[in-house]
Write an enzyme that holds these catalytic residues in place. Structure first.
Site, PDB file in Angstrom:
ATOM      1  N   GLU A   1       2.156 -10.109   3.895  1.00 14.86           N
ATOM      2  CA  GLU A   1       3.259  -9.755   4.794  1.00 14.86           C
ATOM      3  C   GLU A   1       3.013 -10.134   6.256  1.00 14.86           C
ATOM      4  O   GLU A   1       3.649  -9.578   7.149  1.00 14.86           O
ATOM      5  CB  GLU A   1       3.545  -8.256   4.694  1.00 14.86           C
TER       6      GLU A   1
ATOM      7  N   HIS B   1       2.340  -2.970  11.161  1.00 16.88           N
ATOM      8  CA  HIS B   1       3.125  -2.739   9.939  1.00 16.88           C
ATOM      9  C   HIS B   1       2.359  -1.747   9.089  1.00 16.88           C
ATOM     10  O   HIS B   1       1.175  -1.941   8.813  1.00 16.88           O
ATOM     11  CB  HIS B   1       3.354  -4.016   9.141  1.00 16.88           C
TER      12      HIS B   1
ATOM     13  N   HIS C   1       2.657   1.651   5.905  1.00 14.09           N
ATOM     14  CA  HIS C   1       3.385   2.408   4.892  1.00 14.09           C
ATOM     15  C   HIS C   1       3.260   3.890   5.262  1.00 14.09           C
ATOM     16  O   HIS C   1       3.131   4.748   4.391  1.00 14.09           O
ATOM     17  CB  HIS C   1       2.831   2.105   3.504  1.00 14.09           C
TER      18      HIS C   1
ATOM     19  N   HIS D   1       9.504   1.474   1.808  1.00 10.40           N
ATOM     20  CA  HIS D   1       8.317   0.666   2.070  1.00 10.40           C
ATOM     21  C   HIS D   1       7.485   1.229   3.237  1.00 10.40           C
ATOM     22  O   HIS D   1       6.349   1.633   3.048  1.00 10.40           O
ATOM     23  CB  HIS D   1       8.791  -0.763   2.356  1.00 10.40           C
TER      24      HIS D   1
HETATM   25 ZN   LIG Z   1       3.972  -3.456   3.559  1.00 15.43          ZN
END
Ligand SMILES: [Zn+2]
Length: 264
Positions: free
Chosen positions: A107, A126, A128, A196
């Site tokens: 990602e 980024h 979760h 996500h």
């Molecule tokens: Zn992710």
């Protein structure tokens, strides 16, 4: 900067040809600004793990301190294990500059596309972030309830990957998906990613790290408040905008978080 960068690149290329394994250490020793930025990025990665924002997955990057068209991100390892030696350089299409067989985060396109869309942003997280996810799959908006998360006052958009990619595994696997996510983020500090996690940005890695931590904390506090029931008094837009202009003691938090993840 241009002449220096050109020289540094040429020197690095020569070193890479002669002794591939020695390149990172040699390049960093010759560039203390870059070395410090890389060290701080690795520290941020471990802090985000220690603070429960990332687990085995998730990543943090910075824009390259000398080249706005590059960014720095670790190879694909758990964030708690990242050290300066794991940090790699990418162009904004998220191609590695010198891969040397290392695994890449699938990602990474999140980072490259956000840097393209947001010249004001120099760090991207980024994650979760666990308590954030429920707000991405319900109609309950993630709004600020605690002063340390007042920066959420402009609103937190929720990115729906189906709109950009149809049926996917929910991962941002290419530049087109990353670009769509960056468009949803717009000029905001945080965007949710449905089912996500989220993407959090800042003018530097300390701001992005702090925002990622307090977005998670705010989600927790808000979930508790929602459970208590009744109307909720949120941080207002006026209060949020006012707080954005105030000086805050950011070093105190960073020093504490850093100490917790630095081996003595
Ligand atoms: Zn992710």
């Amino acid at each position: 900067m241009g002449r220096y960068s050109g020289f540094a690149a040429a020197a690095a290329a020569l070193i890479a040809l002669a002794v591939p394994a020695a390149r990172p250490a040699a390049a960093q020793a010759a560039d203390p600004v870059l070395a410090a930025a890389i060290e701080e990025l690795a520290t941020a990665s471990r802090i985000l793990a220690d603070q429960g924002v990332v687990d085995a997955y998730g990543h943090v990057s910075i824009r390259h301190p000398h080249n706005p068209n590059r960014y720095l991100l670790s190879r694909a390892i758990a964030p708690a294990r990242a050290t300066a030696a794991d940090i790699m350089e990418f162009d904004l299409d998220s191609n590695p500059i010198d891969r040397r067989g290392r695994d890449l985060f699938i990602e990474r396109f999140i980072h490259g596309e956000v840097y393209k869309a947001r010249p004001d942003v120099n760090a991207v997280v980024h994650s979760h972030s666990p308590t954030v996810v429920p707000f991405s799959v319900t109609q309950v908006p993630l709004r600020p309830v605690i002063h340390t998360a007042a920066f959420l006052w402009p609103g937190v958009p929720n990115w729906e990957i189906r709109d950009a990619g149809g049926v996917t595994d929910l991962l941002v696997r290419n530049g087109a998906l990353g670009k769509a996510l960056a468009a949803t983020l717009g000029d905001k500090p945080v965007a949710l990613m449905r089912g996500h996690g989220n993407v959090v940005v800042g003018k530097d890695v300390r701001v992005a790290t702090r925002r990622a931590i307090y977005t998670e904390v705010n989600a927790r506090e808000l979930a508790i408040a929602l459970g208590l029931g009744g109307p909720i008094t949120y941080i207002s837009a006026e209060e949020g905008a006012f707080k954005d202009k105030q000086a805050s003691d950011e070093a105190r938090a960073w020093d504490l978080w850093q100490e917790r993840v630095t081996k003595k």
